[in-house]
Design a protein around this motif. Structure first.
Motif: not given
Length: 121
Positions: A14-17, A66-73, A79-86, A114-118
């Motif tokens: 928790p709190g990680g990225s 907390r999350f930021t989506i971005s794209r490199d055309n 990409y989905l950068k996920m910060n302060s994860l709960k 699909g990608s598992l995030v725990t």
């Protein structure tokens, strides 16, 4: 054929990225909107974030700030950068892309594997 390859999931405290990647490959003329969704056990699938070709974004209220989506055309990658994860962010995350194929200009709408995030201590 158009395929999506996701990567970047895993276990985080928790709190990680984490950063998820979604690489689109195949007969692609244009990629339009790309979205990240998640499915947690016992819950319905929900859209987490979405980005259009110009880079405009929208987010679910639960991840705003907390999350930021971005794209490199140039790389056909989103990409989905996920910060302060709960712990409640724990889910399988799926990428979805829509666009047009080369030659025929037929539309496509495909999903990643699909990608598992725990998120757990």
């Amino acid at each position: 054929q158009v395929q999506l390859l996701e990567s970047g999931g895993g276990l985080v405290q928790p709190g990680g990225s984490l950063r998820l990647s979604c690489a689109v490959s195949g007969n692609i003329y244009r990629i339009n909107d790309v979205g990240w969704y998640r499915k947690a056990p016992g819950k319905q699938r929900e859209q987490v974030a979405r980005i259009d070709p110009a880079g405009s974004t929208n987010y679910a209220d639960s991840v705003k700030g907390r999350f930021t989506i971005s794209r490199d055309n140039a790389k056909n990658t989103v990409y989905l950068k996920m910060n302060s994860l709960k712990p409640e962010d724990t889910a399988v995350y799926y990428c979805n892309a829509a666009g047009l194929r080369t030659f025929t200009r037929a539309s496509f709408d495909v999903w990643g594997q699909g990608s598992l995030v725990t998120v757990s201590s």
